[in-house]
Design a protein around this motif. Structure first.
Motif, short mmCIF file in Angstrom:
data_model
loop_
_atom_site.label_atom_id
_atom_site.label_comp_id
_atom_site.label_asym_id
_atom_site.label_seq_id
_atom_site.Cartn_x
_atom_site.Cartn_y
_atom_site.Cartn_z
N ALA A 147 1.13 -1.44 -0.09
CA ALA A 147 0.01 -0.03 0.01
C ALA A 147 0.94 1.22 -0.09
CB ALA A 147 -0.98 0.00 1.08
N VAL A 148 0.34 2.24 -0.67
CA VAL A 148 1.10 3.53 -0.77
C VAL A 148 -0.20 4.48 0.11
CG1 VAL A 148 2.04 5.64 -1.92
CG2 VAL A 148 2.20 3.12 -2.99
N LEU A 149 0.71 4.90 1.34
CA LEU A 149 -0.33 5.89 2.19
C LEU A 149 0.26 7.32 2.13
CD1 LEU A 149 -0.25 2.95 4.69
CD2 LEU A 149 -2.28 3.74 3.65
N GLU A 150 -0.62 8.16 1.78
CA GLU A 150 -0.40 9.67 2.05
C GLU A 150 -0.64 10.05 3.44
OE1 GLU A 150 -1.17 13.32 -0.68
OE2 GLU A 150 -2.53 13.04 0.75
N VAL A 151 0.41 10.43 4.19
CA VAL A 151 0.04 10.96 5.66
C VAL A 151 0.48 12.48 5.52
CG1 VAL A 151 0.43 10.56 8.04
CG2 VAL A 151 0.67 8.61 6.41
N SER A 152 -0.65 13.18 5.93
CA SER A 152 -0.46 14.74 5.73
C SER A 152 -0.56 14.84 7.40
CB SER A 152 -1.56 15.20 5.13
OG SER A 152 -1.60 16.69 5.25
N VAL A 153 0.34 15.62 7.84
CA VAL A 153 0.67 15.92 9.20
C VAL A 153 0.26 17.47 9.37
CG1 VAL A 153 1.94 15.86 11.56
CG2 VAL A 153 2.47 14.17 9.56
N GLU A 154 -0.66 17.83 10.30
CA GLU A 154 -1.11 19.16 10.65
C GLU A 154 -0.52 19.52 12.05
OE1 GLU A 154 -5.39 20.13 11.36
OE2 GLU A 154 -5.65 18.14 10.89
N ARG A 155 -0.29 20.75 12.21
CA ARG A 155 -0.16 21.30 13.58
C ARG A 155 -1.53 22.21 13.85
NH1 ARG A 155 1.43 26.37 15.37
NH2 ARG A 155 1.90 27.04 13.06
N GLU A 156 -2.02 21.94 15.31
CA GLU A 156 -2.98 22.28 15.70
C GLU A 156 -2.89 24.03 15.64
OE1 GLU A 156 -5.83 21.20 19.39
OE2 GLU A 156 -3.89 22.01 19.80
N GLY A 157 -3.63 24.58 14.96
CA GLY A 157 -3.45 26.09 14.71
C GLY A 157 -2.90 26.66 13.56
N GLY A 158 -2.14 25.69 12.94
CA GLY A 158 -1.41 25.85 11.77
C GLY A 158 -2.12 26.25 10.47
N SER A 159 -1.44 27.14 9.55
CA SER A 159 -2.33 27.25 8.35
C SER A 159 -2.07 26.11 7.25
CB SER A 159 -2.24 28.51 8.04
OG SER A 159 -0.58 28.77 7.64
N LYS A 160 -0.85 25.22 7.34
CA LYS A 160 -0.50 24.45 6.23
C LYS A 160 0.26 23.27 6.87
CE LYS A 160 3.77 26.89 5.20
NZ LYS A 160 4.25 27.38 3.68
N PRO A 161 0.32 21.99 6.16
CA PRO A 161 0.80 20.94 6.95
C PRO A 161 2.15 21.05 7.17
CG PRO A 161 -0.12 20.33 4.70
CD PRO A 161 -0.16 21.97 4.65
N VAL A 162 2.65 20.22 8.32
CA VAL A 162 3.98 20.44 8.61
C VAL A 162 4.98 19.26 7.91
CG1 VAL A 162 3.65 21.72 10.80
CG2 VAL A 162 3.80 19.31 10.92
N CYS A 163 4.23 18.15 7.38
CA CYS A 163 4.85 17.05 6.90
C CYS A 163 3.64 16.53 5.82
CB CYS A 163 5.23 16.26 7.71
SG CYS A 163 6.07 14.98 7.06
N VAL A 164 4.09 16.10 4.62
CA VAL A 164 3.23 15.42 3.88
C VAL A 164 4.40 14.33 3.00
CG1 VAL A 164 1.70 15.15 1.64
CG2 VAL A 164 1.98 17.45 3.11
N ALA A 165 3.79 12.87 3.50
CA ALA A 165 4.72 11.79 3.13
C ALA A 165 3.98 10.91 2.53
CB ALA A 165 5.40 11.40 4.27
N GLU A 166 4.53 10.30 1.32
CA GLU A 166 3.92 8.66 0.99
C GLU A 166 4.85 7.64 1.50
OE1 GLU A 166 3.96 8.83 -3.44
OE2 GLU A 166 2.80 10.85 -3.67
N SER A 167 4.15 6.89 2.37
CA SER A 167 4.79 5.71 2.98
C SER A 167 4.36 4.53 2.37
CB SER A 167 4.22 5.70 4.74
OG SER A 167 4.80 4.80 5.14
N VAL A 168 5.21 3.57 2.24
CA VAL A 168 5.14 2.38 1.16
C VAL A 168 5.05 1.20 2.42
CG1 VAL A 168 5.76 0.84 -0.55
CG2 VAL A 168 6.24 3.55 -0.78
N VAL A 169 3.92 0.52 2.81
CA VAL A 169 3.88 -0.33 3.66
C VAL A 169 3.36 -1.77 3.10
CG1 VAL A 169 2.70 -1.09 5.74
CG2 VAL A 169 3.16 1.40 5.25
N ARG A 170 4.10 -2.76 3.40
CA ARG A 170 3.61 -4.12 3.01
C ARG A 170 2.86 -4.85 4.08
NH1 ARG A 170 8.33 -6.60 -1.08
NH2 ARG A 170 7.57 -5.23 -2.72
N PHE A 171 1.77 -5.15 3.88
CA PHE A 171 1.00 -5.89 4.88
C PHE A 171 0.66 -7.33 4.54
CE2 PHE A 171 -1.04 -1.43 4.56
CZ PHE A 171 -0.87 -1.05 6.12
N PHE A 172 0.73 -8.29 5.38
CA PHE A 172 0.68 -9.68 5.28
C PHE A 172 -0.35 -10.25 6.38
CE2 PHE A 172 4.95 -8.39 3.93
CZ PHE A 172 4.87 -9.21 2.68
N PRO A 173 -1.11 -11.18 6.24
CA PRO A 173 -2.12 -11.81 6.87
C PRO A 173 -1.32 -12.41 8.09
CG PRO A 173 -1.95 -12.92 4.82
CD PRO A 173 -1.19 -11.69 4.68
#
Length: 155
Positions: free
Chosen positions: A129-155
């Protein structure tokens, strides 16, 4: 108050969620103790992070978190945002893109919003899976981090 993660009923249900937001994490406090511990663990003790007196007269008026400290919180944000029932394990496979559009001043509260961008099958019944994680700061006007994380999931 903690928000329960979104429950995905099975790993096989994940591909149908491509393009959707999987959820938000709780707020996480980034205090000076956390910044100092990260500096000690990584050897990055630049004054902008660990010297409050000097940072007070610096460009941000206070210490700021390391960008990589913010990035290191991605697993916290993802684990709080969603859970896959019956998941055996998730393995960090890497990152496609990372940006730090705004600083994180000491005392900030951060949260992550997770969106599933892509999902493809792997051998042994796994999914990548490719997951976009957008990190916001409380009260901030724009994200502090935007990252595409690649995760492999297994049962």
């Amino acid at each position: 108050m903690s928000t329960p993660p979104r429950h995905i009923p099975s790993l096989s249900a994940l591909p149908a969620l491509v393009g959707t937001q999987l959820g938000h994490s709780d707020w996480v406090l980034v205090d000076q103790a956390r910044i100092d511990a990260f500096a000690a663990a990584t050897g990055d003790a630049q004054w902008i992070h660990v010297d409050p007196a000097r940072a007070a007269i610096g460009p941000f008026g206070t210490t700021i978190a390391h960008g990589f400290l913010t990035l290191s919180l991605l697993p916290v944000f993802m684990n709080q945002a969603f859970a896959i029932d019956g998941l055996g394990m998730g393995v960090n496979y890497g990152l496609n893109r990372v940006r730090f559009p705004a600083p994180v001043p000491v005392g900030s509260r951060l949260r992550g919003t997770v969106k599933l961008l892509a999902c493809e099958p792997l051998p042994q019944d796994g999914l990548q899976a490719v997951l976009e994680v957008s990190v916001e700061r409380e009260g901030g006007s724009k994200p502090v981090c935007v990252a595409e994380s690649v995760v492999r999931f297994f049962p």
